[in-house]
Design an enzyme around this catalytic site. Structure first.
Site, short mmCIF file in Angstrom:
data_model
loop_
_atom_site.label_atom_id
_atom_site.label_comp_id
_atom_site.label_asym_id
_atom_site.label_seq_id
_atom_site.Cartn_x
_atom_site.Cartn_y
_atom_site.Cartn_z
N PHE A 597 0.82 -1.27 -0.06
CA PHE A 597 0.07 -0.22 -0.03
C PHE A 597 0.81 1.31 -0.02
CE2 PHE A 597 -2.59 3.13 2.28
CZ PHE A 597 -3.88 2.89 1.73
N ASP A 712 -5.33 -13.09 4.13
CA ASP A 712 -3.80 -12.77 4.12
C ASP A 712 -3.33 -12.94 5.32
OD1 ASP A 712 -1.34 -12.44 3.00
OD2 ASP A 712 -1.46 -10.28 2.80
#
Ligand code: NAG
Ligand code: NAG
Ligand code: NAG
Ligand code: NAG
Ligand code: NAG
Ligand code: NAG
Ligand code: NAG
Length: 925
Positions: A597, A712
Site C-alpha cells: 500500500f 492474508d
C-alpha cells in the site's frame, strides 16, 4: 521495641496539615496521600485518632494514623485496647486497633511504591479485649493485593501476633486486605512496609512470595528486645533465641560485614552473636512445625541459616560443618564460616514435609571445633500469581465509585480474587492476562447527576445498566459511539431527567477536535427498556459475540450493501485532512514499516495518543478499491483482537488510514528475533498470541454479518501491542461472503506464498478454511521459530519440514531453541497437532476457527497448570542458581553445590533432649 512516645509533630505532618488546609481553602476535593519516609518506609498505627504522625521512640521512625490509607475513610471503627492489657513495655501501636465489623473485605492501600520492586509487608495484631467481649479465638484471612497471604489466628488476648511477607509488588501501590471468613470480626493494630533491593531474597519473585514463619537471632545477650531498625537497615525483626541449658553463646564486638552481592544482608548486630553446643561433641539441632493454611495444608518451606565466625581461630583450628534438613544433607562437603563476614546456607527448592521439620548443623570429621550458627529465617511459600484488574479499568471504576459515592463492598481490587469481586460488576478472567470489567449493573442505585465519562473508559465493558436512577444530562459521546458500533448494551430507562434525544441535548465536551460535530442519532426506548440505537446513515455491521448468545432484541439491524463508501460516514468524526496528518506525523518522518500500500508512519495525536498512519503511495500497486475495502471493514468491526482504526483521510490524491499504534511491531519480527534487542518470546507468550489472533479470525468468520475471510493471514499481519497482545491487521484483501454459500469464487489468486491454502490455489474457491490453513502455518512458526518457507538446505515448506522431523520422532528438534527448553512438551505436541489439522489436505477435514480457539485455550490452561507443578522439578537451566538443589555461598561468594535429589520426610526422633523448637509464634514486646 516500640514504646509510647510523646505526641510530636514532625515537619512532614506539618506539611500534610498545610496541604489539607490549602485543599479546604480552595474548596477542591483532594485525596491526601501519605508518602513513604526517606527510607521508603511506611509505618502505620491503626485506629490512632487524628492526622498527626509521631516518631516512634526506639526506632525514631515516623508513624502515621491509618485513616488516609483506608480504601474508604469511614471503613471500620477505632478502639482502645482494655487498660489491663496496656503494659509499660507495650509498643504504642498496640494501644489502639481498627476493627471491621462491616463488609467482607476491607483494605489499606499503600502508595508511592515502585512497580516491580520487592517489599517486606508486616501486619501487627493485639486483641487486648478491645471490644470488651472477651471473644476469642478470632480468625480471618489476610491478602496482599489479590493474593492470599495468610490466615490470622488470634487465640491469646495479650500476645501480639506479627505477620510478615516478602513480595514483589506489580503496581505502584499495594493493598493489604482483611477478609472476614465468619470466624470473628477482623481487626488490626499496625502495618509496615519496607522496600528491599531486588537482589535480596531471590526466592521471592513476581509469581511467588515468602511468608515468614520465624526469624531468630541466636546468642543475643539481651533476650527481651528484637534487633530491628536502625541496626537492621531493612527493619526486619530478629527475635532472640537462647537456651543456656544446651547452647553456649559466643560473640564479638567487632563489626561483621556483608559479603559483596549478599543475598540476605543480615545485620552486624545479629551476626555478632552465635551459639555453639554446650557439649562440644554434640551438634546444633532445632525443629519447626508446619503451619497449615486453609488452601495449602502442607505449605512448602525454605530455611536460611546465617553463619559468621566470631572468634579469631588459631591456625591449626578448623570449624567445618554441614547442614542436614530432615536427614538429608544439604552439602557434599563441609563449609567454614568466614571471620567477621556473613555467609548463608539455604534451600533453593522449597521442601514440602508432612510433619515437623528438623534441622541439624553438624561438625564434619575434619572439624576441630563444634559447629556454630548466628541466625535463622524460615519462610513458607505463597503464590502471588494472581494479577489485579487491568489498571485502566481500575481507574475508571474508581472514578465511578468516587462520582456517585458508591459504598457497597467496593473495596480492594474490583475483579480479583474472583471470590471477592465487587458487587454489581461482571468481570472476565483470562488465564494469563489481568481481569477486565465487562458488565456493570447500577440500576436502582440512587445515582444522581451526569453520566460519568469514566464509563467510557471501561474499554471492555459490554453492558451497563443504569435504569431507575435520577441521572441527568446527556449520554457521553464515548458511550454513544460504542452503542453505535454495537459493542455496548447501555440501558438507561426510568431516568426522568436524562436527555436521550441527541438533537436537543446540550453537547458534552469530548476529547478530540472534531468532537463538536453533531451526532445524528435517534434513540428509541422500547417498552422492554432494552435500548436500541440506530444511526441514520449507518447500520451496525458486526454483532458482538455476546449479542448472538443472548439473542439480541436489536433486530432492526440489517446488513448493508458492502461496496458503498457511505459506510465511512460512520467515521465522519474521524476524517483527517492531509494537513492534519502532516501535523500528527511531524511531517511524515518516522517510518514504521512498508507494505504493498505504501509506508506506515508513526504519529502522535494532540491528546498524546500514538498512532500508525498508513499512507497510500502513488506508486502503490494496491488500489483505491483495497483502500476503501479496508477502511469500510474497519469502520464497522470492532474486536479486541483486531487492530483498531482511529480514522482515515481522503484528501485530493492522498489516502491514508490511521490505526492505533502497536509498539511491539509484528509477530514475524519477534519470531525471527530480528526485532532489534527484543527478547525472544516465551512459550506462554506465544500461546497467548496464538489464542488472541485465533479469536480475531474466529470473529471475522462467525461474528460478522456477512462473514469475512481475511485472505492474508501471516506473521507480518499479526501486530503486538505494548503488552504483547496480538491483533490482526491488514484487511485490504478481505472478502465478505454469503453465509448460505460456503465459498466465494474468485478470479485472482491473492495471499502470500507459504501461507496459501493449496486447495484455494487449485479451485480458486475461497472459504474460511483458507484462513484456517494460513493460521496453521503461523502456529508452526510460533513453535519452530522458522519462516513459512525454509530455504536451507532445500526450499521446503514449514509444514513438510516439521513433518519430516516428527517422523523421526524428534519433537525437541523442531522446537525453537530460543525458548530455552522452558515449555511443557505436551503443550507443544498439542499445538503442532492443531497446526497439522489446520493445514490438512482437504479443507473439509480442517477445523473451524471456533474449534481452533477452544483447543488453543486448553493448551494455555495446560501450560499454566504445569507451570505451577514444576516447582518440584529439578531445575536445569536457571540463570540464578547453578543447577543445585541446595546452594550456599561463603565469604568468597563461591557456591557450594551438591547433586542431592531425593528427600525423606520422616518424623525425627529427638535424642538427648537437645532439640530446641523454633516456634513460629511471636514473642510479646
Ligand atoms: C523515649 O526514649 C527516651 C530515651 O531515648 C526515654 O527517656 C523516654 O522515657 C522514652 N519515652 C517513653 C514514653 O518510653
Ligand atoms: C482512646 O483513649 C484516648 C485517651 O487515651 C481517648 O482520647 C480516645 O477517645 C479513646 N478512643 C476511643 C475510641 O475510645
Ligand atoms: C489457631 O491457633 C490455635 C492455637 O495455636 C490452634 O490450636 C488452631 O489449630 C489454629 N487454627 C488454625 C485454623 O490455624
Ligand atoms: C519464581 O520462582 C519460581 C521458583 O524458582 C519459578 O518457578 C517461577 O517461574 C518464578 N517466576 C518468575 C516470574 O520468574
Ligand atoms: C548430625 O548430628 C546429629 C546429632 O548429633 C546426628 O543424629 C546425625 O546423624 C548427624 N548427621 C550426619 C549426617 O552426620
Ligand atoms: C579433611 O581434611 C583432609 C586433609 O586436609 C582432606 O584431604 C579431606 O578432603 C578433608 N575431608 C573433608 C570431608 O573435608
Ligand atoms: C453535566 O453536563 C452538562 C452538559 O450536558 C454540563 O453543562 C454540566 O456542567 C454537567 N454537570 C456536572 C455536575 O458535571
Amino acid at each position: 521495641m516500640e514504646q509510647a512516645a510523646p505526641r510530636m509533630m514532625t515537619p512532614r505532618s506539618r506539611l500534610l496539615l498545610l496541604f489539607l488546609a490549602a485543599a479546604a481553602a480552595s474548596g477542591g476535593v483532594l485525596q491526601v496521600r501519605a508518602q513513604p519516609d526517606n527510607n521508603g518506609f511506611i509505618s502505620i498505627n491503626c485506629g490512632l485518632s487524628g492526622t498527626a504522625n509521631y516518631v516512634e521512640n526506639s526506632t525514631k521512625l515516623s508513624t502515621s494514623p491509618d485513616t488516609i490509607f483506608l480504601d474508604d475513610e469511614d471503613a471500620g471503627s477505632t478502639h482502645n485496647i482494655s487498660a489491663e492489657y496496656v503494659l509499660p513495655t507495650l509498643g504504642k501501636r498496640y494501644y489502639t486497633v481498627r476493627s471491621f465489623p462491616d463488609g467482607k473485605r476491607n483494605c489499606y492501600t499503600l502508595r508511592s511504591l515502585v512497580a516491580g520492586l520487592k517489599y517486606l509487608v508486616r501486619a501487627l495484631f493485639k486483641y487486648g479485649n478491645y471490644d470488651g467481649q472477651h471473644r476469642l479465638p478470632i480468625m480471618f484471612d489476610l491478602y496482599v493485593g489479590v493474593n492470599f497471604w495468610t490466615i490470622v489466628n488470634i487465640t491469646d488476648a495479650d500476645a501480639p501476633v506479627i505477620l510478615e511477607a516478602i513480595v514483589v509488588v506489580p503496581d505502584d501501590f499495594v493493598q493489604v486486605c482483611l477478609v472476614n471468613t465468619g470466624s470473628g470480626t477482623p481487626f488490626i493494630s499496625g502495618l509496615d512496609l519496607r522496600p528491599l533491593k531486588s537482589t535480596l531474597y531471590p526466592q521471592a519473585n513476581a509469581t511467588q512470595g515468602l511468608r515468614l514463619a520465624t526469624r531468630r537471632n541466636f546468642g543475643s545477650d539481651d533476650t527481651t528486645v528484637a534487633v530491628r531498625y536502625p541496626d537492621d537497615p531493612h527493619d526486619r525483626l530478629w527475635f532472640p533465641l537462647v537456651d543456656g541449658r544446651i547452647w553456649n553463646e559466643i560473640s564479638t564486638s567487632k563489626t561483621v560485614h556483608n559479603i559483596e552481592n549478599d543475598l540476605f544482608e543480615a545485620p552486624s548486630k545479629v551476626m555478632q552473636t552465635a551459639i555453639t553446643p554446650r557439649d562440644t561433641s554434640q551438634n546444633i539441632e532445632f525443629v519447626w512445625d508446619p503451619e497449615p493454611q486453609p488452601k495449602d495444608p502442607t505449605p512448602m518451606y525454605m530455611a536460611i541459616l546465617h553463619f559468621c565466625e566470631v572468634e579469631l581461630l588459631p591456625t591449626n583450628a578448623v570449624r567445618e560443618m554441614s547442614v542436614i534438613l530432615n536427614r538429608v544433607p544439604w552439602f557434599q562437603f563441609g563449609f567454614s564460616p568466614q571471620y567477621l563476614l556473613t555467609g548463608a546456607a539455604y534451600n533453593v527448592i522449597p521442601v514440602r514435609g508432612f510433619g515437623r521439620y528438623h534441622v541439624s548443623i553438624n561438625a564434619t570429621k575434619n572439624s576441630t571445633l563444634p559447629p556454630l550458627v548466628n541466625a535463622v529465617e524460615v519462610f513458607s511459600i505463597i503464590s502471588t500469581a494472581n494479577v489485579g484488574t487491568e489498571s485502566q479499568d481500575v481507574s475508571a471504576i474508581l472514578g465511578i465509585k468516587e462520582t456517585y459515592r458508591v459504598k457497597k463492598n467496593w473495596m480492594g481490587d474490583p475483579c480479583g480474587p474472583k471470590t471477592l469481586a465487587w458487587d454489581q460488576l461482571t468481570c472476565s478472567y483470562a488465564v494469563s492476562s489481568p481481569p477486565r470489567i465487562t458488565g456493570l449493573d447500577m440500576s436502582f442505585s440512587g445515582l444522581k447527576g451526569n453520566i460519568s465519562s469514566s464509563f467510557s473508559n471501561l474499554k471492555f465493558i459490554k453492558s451497563v445498566d443504569l435504569t431507575d436512577n435520577q441521572l441527568s444530562g446527556s449520554i457521553p459521546p464515548g458511550l454513544v459511539k460504542r452503542i453505535q458500533d454495537g459493542s455496548l448494551d447501555l440501558r438507561f430507562g426510568n431516568n426522568p431527567n436524562l436527555c436521550t434525544d441527541a438533537d436537543s441535548c446540550p453537547t458534552q465536551t469530548m476529547e478530540g477536535k472534531r468532537s463538536k460535530s453533531k451526532l445524528a442519532i435517534f434513540i428509541v426506548l422500547p417498552i422492554t427498556l432494552v435500548v436500541v440505537i440506530v444511526s441514520v446513515a449507518v447500520l451496525v455491521f458486526c454483532l458482538p459475540r455476546w449479542k448472538n448468545k443472548q439473542g439480541s432484541t436489536r433486530n432492526s439491524v440489517k446488513p448493508q450493501n458492502d461496496q458503498t463508501p457511505s459506510s465511512l460516514q460512520l467515521l465522519e468524526n474521524h476524517r483527517f485532512s492531509y494537513g492534519e496528518l502532516e501535523a500528527i506525523t511531524n511531517s511524515i518522518q518516522t517510518v514504521l514499516g512498508r507494505g504493498g500500500f505504501g509506508c506506515v508512519y508513526h504519529g502522535i495525536m494532540n491528546d498524546g495518543t500514538q498512532v500508525a498512519v498508513k499512507l497510500r503511495s502513488e506508486s502503490s500497486n494496491q488500489g483505491v478499491k483495497e483502500f476503501l475495502a479496508e477502511a469500510q471493514i474497519l469502520a464497522r468491526i470492532h474486536h479486541n483482537s483486531l487492530v483498531p482504526m482511529i480514522g482515515y483521510c481522503i484528501d485530493g490524491e492522498y489516502m491514508a488510514l490511521v490505526y492505533e499504534y502497536m509498539p511491539q511491531g509484528n509477530l514475524e519480527e519477534h519470531i525471527g528475533g530480528n526485532g532489534g534487542n527484543r527478547k525472544y518470546l516465551t512459550w506462554r507468550q506465544r500461546l497467548r498470541i496464538a489464542v488472541k489472533s485465533a479469536q480475531g479470525l474466529e470473529y471475522l468468520h462467525t461474528g460478522c454479518n456477512p462473514p469475512l475471510i481475511h485472505r492474508d493471514v501471516k506473521g507480518t499481519n499479526i501486530l503486538l501491542n505494548k503488552d504483547l497482545e496480538a491483533k490482526i491487521s491488514d484487511f485490504g484483501l478481505s472478502k465478505a461472503f454469503d453465509r448460505k454459500r460456503d465459498h466465494v469464487s474468485t478470479n485472482i489468486l491473492v495471499g502470500t506464498p507459504g501461507y496459501l491454502d493449496p486447495e484455494y490455489q487449485a479451485t480458486m474457491q475461497l472459504t474460511t478454511k483458507s484462513d484456517v490453513y494460513s493460521f496453521g502455518v503461523v502456529l508452526l512458526e510460533l513453535v519452530t521459530g522458522r519462516p513459512a518457507i525454509i530455504r536451507d538446505p532445500e526450499p521446503t515448506t514449514i509444514i513438510q519440514w516439521t513433518r519430516q522431523h516428527l517422523e523421526q520422532g524428534n519433537i525437541e528438534g523442531v522446537v525453537d531453541t530460543h525458548m530455552c527448553g522452558s515449555y511443557n512438551i505436551n503443550g507443544i505436541w498439542k499445538v503442532v497437532e492443531i497446526a497439522f489439522k489446520c493445514t490438512a489436505h482437504t479443507s473439509a477435514q480442517g477445523p473451524t476457527m471456533t474449534k481452533v480457539v477452544a483447543q488453543l485455550q486448553e493448551c494455555l490452561e495446560l501450560e499454566d497448570l504445569t507451570g505451577a507443578d514444576t516447582k518440584f522439578v529439578f531445575e536445569t537451566s536457571s540463570s540464578h542458581y547453578p543447577n543445585p538443589r541446595y546452594n550456599a555461598y561463603d565469604a568468597d561468594g563461591h557456591s557450594i553445590t551438591m547433586g542431592q535429589s531425593s528427600f525423606s520426610f520422616d518424623e525425627m526422633e529427638h535424642g538427648n533432649g537437645r532439640v530446641a523448637t523454633v516456634d513460629s509464634g511471636p514473642i510479646a514486646r
